[in-house]
Scaffold this active site. Structure first.
Site, mmCIF file in Angstrom:
data_model
loop_
_atom_site.group_PDB
_atom_site.id
_atom_site.type_symbol
_atom_site.label_atom_id
_atom_site.label_comp_id
_atom_site.label_asym_id
_atom_site.label_seq_id
_atom_site.Cartn_x
_atom_site.Cartn_y
_atom_site.Cartn_z
ATOM 1 N N ILE A 651 0.823 -1.213 0.000
ATOM 2 C CA ILE A 651 0.000 0.000 0.000
ATOM 3 C C ILE A 651 0.846 1.247 0.000
ATOM 4 O O ILE A 651 0.345 2.355 0.025
ATOM 5 C CB ILE A 651 -0.987 0.029 1.201
ATOM 6 C CG1 ILE A 651 -0.248 -0.245 2.498
ATOM 7 C CG2 ILE A 651 -2.119 -0.950 0.996
ATOM 8 C CD1 ILE A 651 -1.124 -0.122 3.737
ATOM 9 N N VAL A 659 5.175 -0.846 2.571
ATOM 10 C CA VAL A 659 4.168 -1.152 3.587
ATOM 11 C C VAL A 659 3.090 -2.047 2.973
ATOM 12 O O VAL A 659 2.625 -1.791 1.863
ATOM 13 C CB VAL A 659 3.552 0.152 4.124
ATOM 14 C CG1 VAL A 659 2.531 -0.162 5.210
ATOM 15 C CG2 VAL A 659 4.633 1.061 4.672
ATOM 16 N N LYS A 673 5.393 -2.952 7.731
ATOM 17 C CA LYS A 673 6.407 -2.270 6.923
ATOM 18 C C LYS A 673 7.615 -3.174 6.817
ATOM 19 O O LYS A 673 8.250 -3.495 7.815
ATOM 20 C CB LYS A 673 6.800 -0.963 7.592
ATOM 21 C CG LYS A 673 7.983 -0.274 6.943
ATOM 22 C CD LYS A 673 7.869 1.218 7.144
ATOM 23 C CE LYS A 673 9.198 1.853 7.368
ATOM 24 N NZ LYS A 673 9.029 3.260 7.744
ATOM 25 N N ASP A 771 11.123 14.185 10.024
ATOM 26 C CA ASP A 771 10.633 13.874 8.674
ATOM 27 C C ASP A 771 9.117 14.035 8.609
ATOM 28 O O ASP A 771 8.416 13.209 8.048
ATOM 29 C CB ASP A 771 11.048 12.449 8.293
ATOM 30 C CG ASP A 771 10.900 12.203 6.790
ATOM 31 O OD1 ASP A 771 10.651 13.180 6.048
ATOM 32 O OD2 ASP A 771 11.023 11.041 6.361
#
Ligand SMILES: *[C@@H]1O[C@H](CO)[C@@H](O)[C@H](O)[C@H]1NC(C)=O
Ligand SMILES: *[C@@H]1O[C@H](CO)[C@@H](O)[C@H](O)[C@H]1NC(C)=O
Ligand SMILES: *[C@@H]1O[C@H](CO)[C@@H](O)[C@H](O)[C@H]1NC(C)=O
Ligand SMILES: *[C@@H]1O[C@H](CO)[C@@H](O)[C@H](O)[C@H]1NC(C)=O
Ligand SMILES: *[C@@H]1O[C@H](CO)[C@@H](O)[C@H](O)[C@H]1NC(C)=O
Ligand SMILES: *[C@@H]1O[C@H](CO)[C@@H](O)[C@H](O)[C@H]1NC(C)=O
Length: 938
Positions: A651, A659, A673, A771
């Protein structure tokens, strides 16, 4: 019988009116009829046409039985027929049948039958055969259009009898032979178009008589001889198109007398001599093409001052001279092509003062010196080709200001130094060719922003370092040539995303490691060259690799494949041994898992009651208990549920891993993940950050980590599944973006504020995510935001220095990270500001921020309502107030200097204090107002 003679020619309008009045008087009690024969002549011609259903139904009215209502006479009048117009006496003056798909010849058209005809227009049909000489019988004709048919044969000289003719359109046929020498008899002619035929012979000298001629288009024929000097007598001439013929000799100096000339097109002939220096004396020349001839010598000075120029081409001649002396400043110029000449000298800053320039091609000349940074001021530029010259020095960063540029070709020069990051940030760039220079330094990773790039050629330079994985984001890329550089390190597996890549050349570098198996996703690849590197291991199983010729693979360390040029790959020897290793690793992972849970419980984070969700231990334990605390089982179950990480469950793909949506036998859905196969120190670091930091945090707006597994080949993390996916994905999908209404977006921003404020101010040591981006903001089924991806996160340990290498996502990372490695909370504040703006604007605010930073003055007039996501209706009442508040906060967060940004605590307070009503109505709030809003109390 007829009240007037057909020989009577009505010459002027006055006479015509007088005549009509007399006639009406005479005929007041009876009906007037034109000379007989017009209707019959038309029907006769109609009957000669090659009838097809279209023509048949079109010309249904052309029928001798159909008479006008006033007629009780035996005469038929064609005045009501389609395409026919008559004058007041019932005589045909206009026959117009354009684009009617008529097929047939003109041979049965009785030109003597139409004594009053002014217009004959058969434009865009399929008439064939020759133009009958009887056409000269239409002595009253002013407009003759036979263009875009299939007419062949000569232009009959009798056409020159049409002395009233003002418009003659013969272009786009198959006419051959000479232009009649008597053409000078057409003294009324204004437009003479005969281009795109097969005409030969020379231009008749009598053409000089046509003093009313404004447009002469004889281009695309086989006309020979020189341009007659008589052409200089055409005082009214504004368009002279003679290109693509076989004209010889030098251009007559008399051309300088054409003071009204605006378009002169001489390209594609065999003209010699120099470009006449009086060519622009009239001061009106805007379009001048002289390419593909044999012009020599220097470009004369009159071009230098020819400020009316819009379009100029000298391509493919042998022109010499110094470019900086022979060209001036052209306020209207939008196209200039000087390529393939022998022009020398340096580019002056003048080119930056041609504000309308769209296309500049000076390739293949002898231009020397540096690229003037002033070129960056020609902001309309779309194509810039300076390839194959003698340019030196660096590529000026100012070129990055050319936001509309889609072709940049600087190959085959001697440019050096590093490529400025600005070059990578041209959003419309499709072709970037910097091959065969002496450019050095890293390949700019910022190129990922040029997401429309189709062709990227950096061949034969001195680029060094790794291939940035960001190149894998250039999803439109078709050709990638990085050969003959000094590139080293491993191939980033992200390049496997380049589904449209057709040619791929990495040869003659120092790349090592194996070819990522992801490369099998390069489904469009037709040609690959990886020769002369240090690559080893198996080739990806796609034709381009397995059928590549030996030359494309040779000179590597140890490649293997079923490609006949290589040795076959060893088959896995002992499956059982591998399984044993996996079993061991899995049991280690179970222990780690337990440790991690204990660590999670022991970790102390100050909690605020309202941030408490259900205790994570419960859920984690439930997850874990389902497999009786058996890590091996968890691992097996996940591998099984994702069919060994099949791409159909994927996805999302990030810098570190992919992931997968995973439905376990317990009925729970998780996001797993999987880190990219263990080959990078970055990936290990990310895994470490994520597994060490994430378990310590507990907040409803931060993604929950349930566990992780370590495996020989890959590691993976198990998170709660977020049904709606990432914010960026939703915003880029019109339908989903429209469902994400304003109040939901406000709520998302508030969630982010809470989460980041918690990380910065309530955890000890404080955690900096590093991030924050719209990619890492995930939404659950209630549109609640959850920050994810803690792979770059770090704690601000007061006892150690907080200097770390760059992390984060371009476009979201604070500007100071370009020059410092110091980490503090303000970098998250900046990224938050970008995401907050993106949430309310519906798109990345990059350009807006840039324009605010570079010239805040420009922002004065921009209204907030105009930058908001236009897919949603304008916000009302409280939501409008909150949007303004978010915008104001966000602009403070993206301030250039970290010190002047608010802390997340201040942001949180500001957002939770009751809003005062706006001082101006929402629709009048400007960006400038928000940007300059009072500083934050610290
Ligand atoms: C015209 O009329 C005559 C008799 O009225 C008829 O025979 C003929 O077919 C008609 N022609 C056309 C083209 O309609
Ligand atoms: C001739 O007739 C056509 C339509 O049948 C019309 O468009 C055109 O303007 C007319 N030409 C002149 C010169 O009146
Ligand atoms: C020419 O005529 C055809 C119909 O016969 C039409 O489809 C086409 O658009 C016309 N072309 C132009 C340039 O007018
Ligand atoms: C053409 O029309 C004229 C005048 O109407 C007539 O005298 C002549 O005979 C016709 N020509 C032919 C070939 O029908
Ligand atoms: C019509 O043109 C032909 C060819 O030019 C010519 O021979 C003839 O005399 C002309 N007829 C009339 C009535 O002008
Ligand atoms: C143009 O004319 C030449 C001879 O002059 C002939 O060979 C050629 O086929 C013609 N082309 C067309 C398109 O009619």
């Amino acid at each position: 019988m007829a009240p007037w003679s057909p020989n009577l020619v009505v010459r002027s309008l006055d006479q015509f009116l007088l005549f009509s009045i007399i006639l009406l008087f005479l005929c007041s009690s009876s009906t007037c009829f034109a000379t007989s024969g017009e209707a019959e002549a038309l029907v006769k011609w109609k009957d000669s046409l090659d009838m097809n259903p279209t023509t048949h139904s079109l010309l249904r009215s052309w029928n001798l039985n159909s008479t006008t209502s006033t007629s009780h006479h035996h005469h038929n009048t064609p005045c009501s027929w389609v395409g026919i117009t008559c004058n007041d006496f019932g005589s045909v003056i206009n026959i117009t049948l354009e684009s009617s798909n008529m097929k047939g010849t003109l041979h049965n058209f009785n030109f003597s039958s139409f004594p009053s005809l002014l217009t004959l227009n058969f434009y865009n049909n399929s008439l064939y055969g020759s133009i009958p000489s009887h056409i000269g019988n239409l002595s009253t004709l002013t407009y003759l259009a036979l263009d875009s048919n299939h007419l062949s044969g000569d232009i009959p000289s009798q056409i020159c009898l049409l002395t009233n003719l003002r418009f003659l359109w013969l272009e786009r046929n198959y006419l051959h032979g000479f232009i009649p020498p008597q053409i000078g008899m057409l003294v009324s002619i204004e437009f003479f178009y005969a281009h795109s035929n097969n005409l030969s012979g020379s231009i008749p000298v009598s053409i000089g008589n046509l003093s009313k001629l404004t447009n002469l288009e004889l281009n695309i024929n086989k006309i020979v001889g020189s341009i007659p000097s008589e052409i200089g007598q055409l005082k009214s001439l504004t368009f002279l198109h003679l290109f693509d013929n076989q004209l010889t000799g030098s251009v007559t100096m008399s051309i300088g007398n054409l003071s009204r000339l605006t378009e002169l097109e001489l390209g594609g002939n065999k003209l010699v001599g120099s470009i006449p220096n009086n060519i622009c004396l009239g001061g009106k020349l805007s379009w001048f093409t002289a390419g593909d001839n044999n012009f020599r010598g220097s470009i004369q000075k009159s071009i230098r001052n020819c400020s009316s120029l819009v379009h100029l081409s000298f391509v493919g001649n042998q022109l010499k001279g110094n470019i900086s002396e022979e060209f001036g400043i052209y306020p209207n110029l939008d196209y200039i092509n000087l390529s393939s000449n022998k022009i020398s000298g340096k580019l002056s800053e003048n080119w930056g003062q041609c504000p309308k320039l769209k296309m500049v091609n000076i390739s293949n000349n002898k231009i020397s010196g540096r690229l003037p940074p002033e070129l960056g001021k020609a902001t309309q530029l779309q194509k810039l080709d300076l390839s194959s010259n003698l340019l030196v020095g660096k590529i000026p960063k100012e070129l990055g200001q050319l936001k509309l540029l889609y072709i940049l070709e600087l190959q085959n020069n001697s440019l050096s130094r590093t490529v400025p990051i600005e070059i990578g940030m041209m959003l419309d760039l499709e072709t970037l060719d910097l091959a065969n220079n002496q450019l050095s330094g890293p390949i700019p990773m910022h190129l990922e922003y040029s997401s429309k790039l189709l062709h990227l050629n950096l061949r034969n330079n001195k680029f060094s370092g790794n291939i940035p994985f960001q190149i894998g984001n250039l999803l439109s890329l078709e050709d990638l040539d990085l050969s003959k550089n000094l590139l080293s390190g491993k191939l980033p597996l992200e390049l496997g995303h380049l589904e449209k890549l057709e040619t791929f050349n990495l040869s003659h570098n120092n790349l090592s490691g194996s070819i990522p198996s992801m490369f099998k996703e390069l489904i469009s690849l037709t040609s690959v060259d990886i020769s002369y590197n240090q690559l080893e291991g198996p080739l990806p199983h796609i034709k381009a690799f397995t059928e590549a010729p030996m030359e494309a693979l040779e000179g590597n360390k140890g490649l293997c494949s079923n490609n006949p040029s290589l040795k076959p790959c060893p088959t896995p020897k002992d499956k059982n041994r591998n399984q044993a290793v996996i079993a061991m690793i899995v049991s280690i992972s179970s222990i780690l898992f337990l440790l991690f849970i204990i660590g999670g419980i022991l970790f102390v984070c100050q909690k605020r009651a309202r941030n408490m969700d259900e205790p994570r231990e419960t859920k984690t334990e439930a997850f874990f208990a389902a497999w009786n605390h058996d890590g091996k089982k968890v691992h097996e179950e996940i591998v099984e549920a994702t069919e060994n990480f099949d791409s159909k469950y994927c996805i999302g793909v990030g810098g570190n891993g992919s992931v997968y949506k995973t439905l376990l036998s317990t009925g729970q859905i998780f996001a797993v993940k999987k880190f990219h196969e263990n080959d990078g120190i970055d990936h290990q670091q990310a895994f470490k950050s994520e597994t060490s930091i994430l378990p310590k945090v507990r907040h409803r707006n931060i993604i929950k980590l349930f566990g992780f597994c370590v495996h020989t080949r890959y590691s993976f993390l198990v998170y709660e599944f977020m049904k709606l996916g990432s914010l960026v994905k939703i915003l880029s999908d019109n339908e989903k973006a429209m469902e994400l209404e304003r109040f939901k977006r406000v709520n998302i921003v508030k969630g982010l504020v809470n989460a980041i404020s918690y990380l910065h101010h309530e955890c000890f040591p404080a955690i900096v995510h590093r991030d924050i981006s719209s990619k890492n903001v995930l939404l659950d089924d209630e549109c609640e935001a959850h920050i994810s991806d803690f792979g770059s996160a770090t704690t601000l340990d007061p006892d150690s220095s907080n200097w770390t290498p760059f992390a984060g996502t371009l476009g979201y990372s604070a500007p100071e990270l370009a020059y410092t490695m110091e980490v503090n909370e303000k970098i998250d504040v900046y990224s938050f500001g970008v995401v907050a703006l993106e949430s309310i604007m519906g798109e990345h605010p990059g350009d807006l921020i840039l324009s605010l930073l570079s010239s805040p003055l420009h922002a004065v007039d921009v209204l907030l309502k105009d930058v908001l996501d236009q897919r949603l209706s304008p916000p009302k009442r409280q939501i409008a107030d909150q949007v303004v508040s978010i915008a104001e906060i966000a602009f403070a967060c993206v301030r250039q200097s970290p010190q002047s940004r608010p802390t997340m605590k201040q942001v949180s307070q500001k957002l939770s204090t009751p809003l005062q009503s706006l001082s101006v109505p929402f629709h009048m709030v400007t960006i400038k107002q928000l940007f300059d809003s009072p500083t934050w109390t610290t």
